[in-house]
Design an enzyme around this catalytic site. Structure first.
Site, PDB file in Angstrom:
ATOM      1  N   GLU A   6      47.473  13.589  57.976  1.00 51.10           N
ATOM      2  CA  GLU A   6      48.677  14.260  57.426  1.00 51.10           C
ATOM      3  C   GLU A   6      49.714  13.869  58.826  1.00 51.10           C
ATOM      4  O   GLU A   6      49.243  13.944  59.690  1.00 51.10           O
ATOM      5  CB  GLU A   6      48.442  15.681  57.459  1.00 51.10           C
ATOM      6  CG  GLU A   6      47.426  15.848  56.328  1.00 51.10           C
ATOM      7  CD  GLU A   6      47.646  15.488  54.713  1.00 51.10           C
ATOM      8  OE1 GLU A   6      48.928  15.318  54.710  1.00 51.10           O
ATOM      9  OE2 GLU A   6      47.100  15.558  54.234  1.00 51.10           O
ATOM     10  N   HIS A  56      42.950  15.214  55.900  1.00 49.71           N
ATOM     11  CA  HIS A  56      42.263  15.452  54.486  1.00 49.71           C
ATOM     12  C   HIS A  56      41.319  14.306  54.313  1.00 49.71           C
ATOM     13  O   HIS A  56      41.684  13.170  54.564  1.00 49.71           O
ATOM     14  CB  HIS A  56      43.261  15.596  53.370  1.00 49.71           C
ATOM     15  CG  HIS A  56      43.809  17.083  53.410  1.00 49.71           C
ATOM     16  ND1 HIS A  56      45.161  17.418  53.471  1.00 49.71           N
ATOM     17  CD2 HIS A  56      42.913  18.170  52.869  1.00 49.71           C
ATOM     18  CE1 HIS A  56      45.223  18.782  53.032  1.00 49.71           C
ATOM     19  NE2 HIS A  56      44.050  19.163  52.798  1.00 49.71           N
ATOM     20  N   ARG A 107      48.208  27.991  45.218  1.00 51.50           N
ATOM     21  CA  ARG A 107      47.807  28.234  43.667  1.00 51.50           C
ATOM     22  C   ARG A 107      46.588  29.123  43.299  1.00 51.50           C
ATOM     23  O   ARG A 107      46.640  29.402  42.214  1.00 51.50           O
ATOM     24  CB  ARG A 107      47.944  26.606  43.125  1.00 51.50           C
ATOM     25  CG  ARG A 107      47.765  26.427  41.579  1.00 51.50           C
ATOM     26  CD  ARG A 107      47.957  24.970  41.548  1.00 51.50           C
ATOM     27  NE  ARG A 107      46.942  24.198  42.211  1.00 51.50           N
ATOM     28  CZ  ARG A 107      45.726  24.084  41.940  1.00 51.50           C
ATOM     29  NH1 ARG A 107      45.017  24.752  40.946  1.00 51.50           N
ATOM     30  NH2 ARG A 107      44.879  23.117  42.800  1.00 51.50           N
ATOM     31  N   CYS A 152      45.169  24.886  54.274  1.00 54.15           N
ATOM     32  CA  CYS A 152      45.048  23.483  55.318  1.00 54.15           C
ATOM     33  C   CYS A 152      46.449  22.984  55.889  1.00 54.15           C
ATOM     34  O   CYS A 152      46.470  23.131  56.985  1.00 54.15           O
ATOM     35  CB  CYS A 152      44.712  22.141  54.391  1.00 54.15           C
ATOM     36  SG  CYS A 152      42.980  21.921  54.147  1.00 54.15           S
TER      37      CYS A 152
HETATM   38  N1  PCA Z   1      41.142  22.307  51.513  1.00 59.25           N
HETATM   39  C1  PCA Z   1      42.029  23.117  51.324  1.00 59.25           C
HETATM   40  C2  PCA Z   1      41.581  24.537  51.988  1.00 59.25           C
HETATM   41  C3  PCA Z   1      40.330  24.300  52.693  1.00 59.25           C
HETATM   42  C4  PCA Z   1      40.024  22.891  52.286  1.00 59.25           C
HETATM   43  O1  PCA Z   1      39.090  22.273  52.687  1.00 59.25           O
HETATM   44  C5  PCA Z   1      43.552  22.627  51.362  1.00 59.25           C
HETATM   45  O2  PCA Z   1      43.623  21.305  51.288  1.00 59.25           O
HETATM   46  O3  PCA Z   1      44.521  23.442  51.593  1.00 59.25           O
END
Ligand code: PCA
Length: 212
Positions: free
Chosen positions: A80, A165, A90, A143
């Site tokens: 990111e 991610h 959400r 996240c």
């Molecule tokens: N993904 C979520 C929260 C925890 C995770 O693994 C997110 O993208 O916010």
């Protein structure tokens, strides 16, 4: 020997697995060239996510921190670029918190950029055949909250941090309705990205932008 802390989120939203946690379990103790990997698991809960990673930073005193979470629907491993100062959930987190349009840090700036060499990470993964892209949004759920909170905590230190991610694992979606990746490839991709972090004090100049 440098130290790289990689953290993985627990399952959330009714899922019984999170590929981030599964990957992190396999990465514990990995020896890179010039660094060793330590790990911890992170609850998908507003403030406790940040507190847990801060505690791990205090315990391990790492040079680098990579926080990792699941992005269901993505087809690549995505470092990111930016964390924003907004919580807009959400769905509730694992403790039932559902903030709407609240700040992560009341007095913090609107955004923090990753301090990891995100393009070097992406290129290293692509060069080894692992699908990877720079992402320009970590969403507005836990996240992003953790990414922002840890950037804020580390803002006056030399410890580098960024969020990555990862896609769903194959077994999380077997009807073909969402893209998935094998856990082996996710682990390999994160290992390659980790080595790229250690190898690149400064990011490389490599076109990885997007046009909407
Ligand atoms: N993904 C979520 C929260 C925890 C995770 O693994 C997110 O993208 O916010």
């Amino acid at each position: 020997m440098k130290k790289l802390l990689i953290t993985g989120f627990e399952p959330f939203g009714g899922d019984d697995k999170n590929p981030a946690l599964e990957a992190v379990k396999r990465l514990e103790g990995l020896e890179l060239e010039g660094a060793v990997v330590v790990t911890c698991s992170v609850p998908v809960v507003l403030q406790r996510s940040i507190d847990t990673v801060i505690q791990a930073i205090k315990t391990h005193q790492p040079d680098y921190v990579v926080t990792v979470g699941q992005a269901g629907g993505r087809s690549a491993i995505t470092p990111e670029r930016v964390a924003i100062n907004i919580d807009d959930y959400r769905i509730p987190d694992n403790d039932g918190h559902q903030p709407i349009d609240q700040k992560v840090e009341e007095t913090g700036p609107d955004a923090y950029l990753s301090t990891l060499p995100i393009k070097a990470m992406v290129k290293a993964m692509q060069d080894k055949g692992i699908p990877a892209q720079v992402s320009n949004t970590a969403g507005t759920f836990v996240c992003n909250h953790l990414f922002y909170g840890i950037q804020h905590y580390l803002r006056e230190t030399n410890i580098k941090h960024g969020f990555v991610h990862i896609p769903l694992m194959n077994e999380q979606c077997t009807d073909g309705s969402k893209p998935t990746m094998s856990l082996d490839s996710i682990v390999e991709g994160l290992s390659i990205a980790a080595q790229a972090i250690v190898d690149n004090d400064k990011d490389i100049n490599f076109g990885a932008g997007t046009i909407c």
